[in-house]
Design an enzyme around this catalytic site. Sequence first.
Site, PDB file in Angstrom:
ATOM      1  N   ARG A 108       0.872  -1.185   0.000  1.00 23.19           N
ATOM      2  CA  ARG A 108       0.000   0.000   0.000  1.00 23.19           C
ATOM      3  C   ARG A 108       0.901   1.225   0.000  1.00 23.19           C
ATOM      4  O   ARG A 108       1.790   1.349   0.841  1.00 23.19           O
ATOM      5  CB  ARG A 108      -0.895   0.060   1.236  1.00 23.19           C
ATOM      6  CG  ARG A 108      -1.482   1.455   1.441  1.00 23.19           C
ATOM      7  CD  ARG A 108      -2.518   1.556   2.520  1.00 23.19           C
ATOM      8  NE  ARG A 108      -3.757   0.930   2.109  1.00 23.19           N
ATOM      9  CZ  ARG A 108      -4.931   1.168   2.692  1.00 23.19           C
ATOM     10  NH1 ARG A 108      -5.021   2.012   3.696  1.00 23.19           N
ATOM     11  NH2 ARG A 108      -6.013   0.561   2.281  1.00 23.19           N
ATOM     12  N   HIS A 135      -7.576   0.719  -6.153  1.00 22.90           N
ATOM     13  CA  HIS A 135      -7.766  -0.013  -4.887  1.00 22.90           C
ATOM     14  C   HIS A 135      -8.530  -1.305  -5.216  1.00 22.90           C
ATOM     15  O   HIS A 135      -9.695  -1.468  -4.830  1.00 22.90           O
ATOM     16  CB  HIS A 135      -8.543   0.879  -3.906  1.00 22.90           C
ATOM     17  CG  HIS A 135      -8.477   0.419  -2.480  1.00 22.90           C
ATOM     18  ND1 HIS A 135      -7.695  -0.637  -2.056  1.00 22.90           N
ATOM     19  CD2 HIS A 135      -9.121   0.881  -1.355  1.00 22.90           C
ATOM     20  CE1 HIS A 135      -7.852  -0.791  -0.755  1.00 22.90           C
ATOM     21  NE2 HIS A 135      -8.712   0.097  -0.312  1.00 22.90           N
ATOM     22  N   GLN A 138     -10.493  -3.572  -2.660  1.00 23.42           N
ATOM     23  CA  GLN A 138     -11.727  -2.948  -2.153  1.00 23.42           C
ATOM     24  C   GLN A 138     -12.898  -3.255  -3.088  1.00 23.42           C
ATOM     25  O   GLN A 138     -14.018  -3.533  -2.638  1.00 23.42           O
ATOM     26  CB  GLN A 138     -11.521  -1.431  -2.036  1.00 23.42           C
ATOM     27  CG  GLN A 138     -12.758  -0.676  -1.599  1.00 23.42           C
ATOM     28  CD  GLN A 138     -13.136  -0.907  -0.147  1.00 23.42           C
ATOM     29  OE1 GLN A 138     -12.313  -0.806   0.736  1.00 23.42           O
ATOM     30  NE2 GLN A 138     -14.396  -1.236   0.102  1.00 23.42           N
ATOM     31  N   ASP A 231     -16.777   8.371  -1.150  1.00 26.45           N
ATOM     32  CA  ASP A 231     -15.484   8.211  -0.483  1.00 26.45           C
ATOM     33  C   ASP A 231     -15.107   9.587   0.074  1.00 26.45           C
ATOM     34  O   ASP A 231     -15.739  10.599  -0.282  1.00 26.45           O
ATOM     35  CB  ASP A 231     -14.447   7.733  -1.529  1.00 26.45           C
ATOM     36  CG  ASP A 231     -13.057   7.501  -0.952  1.00 26.45           C
ATOM     37  OD1 ASP A 231     -12.931   7.357   0.284  1.00 26.45           O
ATOM     38  OD2 ASP A 231     -12.088   7.447  -1.743  1.00 26.45           O
ATOM     39  N   CYS A 272     -16.086   2.901   1.124  1.00 28.67           N
ATOM     40  CA  CYS A 272     -14.932   2.034   1.423  1.00 28.67           C
ATOM     41  C   CYS A 272     -14.474   2.183   2.867  1.00 28.67           C
ATOM     42  O   CYS A 272     -13.858   1.274   3.406  1.00 28.67           O
ATOM     43  CB  CYS A 272     -13.795   2.322   0.448  1.00 28.67           C
ATOM     44  SG  CYS A 272     -13.342   4.067   0.374  1.00 28.67           S
ATOM     45  N   ARG A 317     -13.985  -7.322   3.112  1.00 30.86           N
ATOM     46  CA  ARG A 317     -12.574  -7.108   2.761  1.00 30.86           C
ATOM     47  C   ARG A 317     -11.767  -8.350   3.113  1.00 30.86           C
ATOM     48  O   ARG A 317     -10.865  -8.762   2.400  1.00 30.86           O
ATOM     49  CB  ARG A 317     -11.980  -5.907   3.519  1.00 30.86           C
ATOM     50  CG  ARG A 317     -12.643  -4.559   3.268  1.00 30.86           C
ATOM     51  CD  ARG A 317     -12.530  -4.105   1.834  1.00 30.86           C
ATOM     52  NE  ARG A 317     -11.195  -4.194   1.307  1.00 30.86           N
ATOM     53  CZ  ARG A 317     -10.168  -3.376   1.613  1.00 30.86           C
ATOM     54  NH1 ARG A 317     -10.358  -2.352   2.407  1.00 30.86           N
ATOM     55  NH2 ARG A 317      -8.965  -3.548   1.083  1.00 30.86           N
TER      56      ARG A 317
END
Length: 331
Positions: A108, A135, A138, A231, A272, A317
Amino acid sequence: MGLNLKGRDFLTLKDFTPEEITGLLDLSEDYKRKKKEGILVDTLRGKNVALIFEKSSTRTRCAFEIGAHDLGMGTTYLDPSGSQIGHKESIADTARVLSSMFDGIEYRGFGQDIVEELARYSKVPVWNGLTNEYHPTQILADMLTIREEFGVLKGLKLVYMGDARYNMGNSLMVGCSKLGLDFTACAPKEYFPNEELVKECQGYAAASGSTITFEEDVEKAVKDANIIYTDVWVSMGEPDDVWAKRIKDLSPYRVTRQVMDLAHDNAIFLHCLPSFHDLGTTVGQQIHDKYGLDEMEVTDEVFESRASRVFEEAENRMHTIKAVMAATLGA
Ligand code: CP
Ligand code: NVA
């Protein structure tokens, strides 16, 4: 199910066919069921994975750690201060060192080019745990949550409200166009994804029979939407001085009860996370003190409403990341 991803990296969903993505969702569902039933799945005993986090994380880190442990693997967490990566050792050298010790590497961080360079030099699968551009893990969790809710993916309409140029907007556009969901980005024009990516996704959409739409008008955008997604307005790593303009530009695109009422009767809300929906965070409080906002990209009312599936999404997740590790490591 014929899913063969052994040895593959997981850097962006662009690299995967709709069948492969669906196969990962099926595998995630299977792992989820087994976890609920207490069935052990530790078929990767003896393997180890490195988890590199140059930006902070709650969900992604925990999902990789729990997922790896459930599969029987060991984990090593590397944060920016606890390793030489980038400061004293190049990505290429790091990749060669880590891939001589570990069976898989999660990364990440910042640019997508970094995780791609890591993958180029690594002998073992590299998984993208979030970059500025994408991402992908996700999106798997989002799609699993949507499929659990509606039983299908194809033909649904997902509207993304807010900064659609960044990791979440980009990745949702890729995921939706690959899997046959109609994707709408709802924001001022300058927040739409870049043309090159849009073109690529239009190709995926043509193949899956879905559409991609850009719309500045909230009412038009959310009409008949089955999923409303948003988001944060300012992402990790962005400078503080962008806040004022983002608040001004994106406040009209906040997900409110009116927005949910304009959508389809069965519409759900996804995010998310983490989210600024109240004053329960330091950043939320600072923004309140400076700009007078009590909530940002979504109202607390919607976040806590019956339409909200954000915690189911967060749980997913773990099941989806487990599936990515298992499939690419050949569990
Ligand atoms: N959604 C997500 O990636 O959360 P974290 O930043 O907590 O990992
Ligand atoms: N766009 C957000 C996503 C967090 C999961 C960020 O990059 O900070």
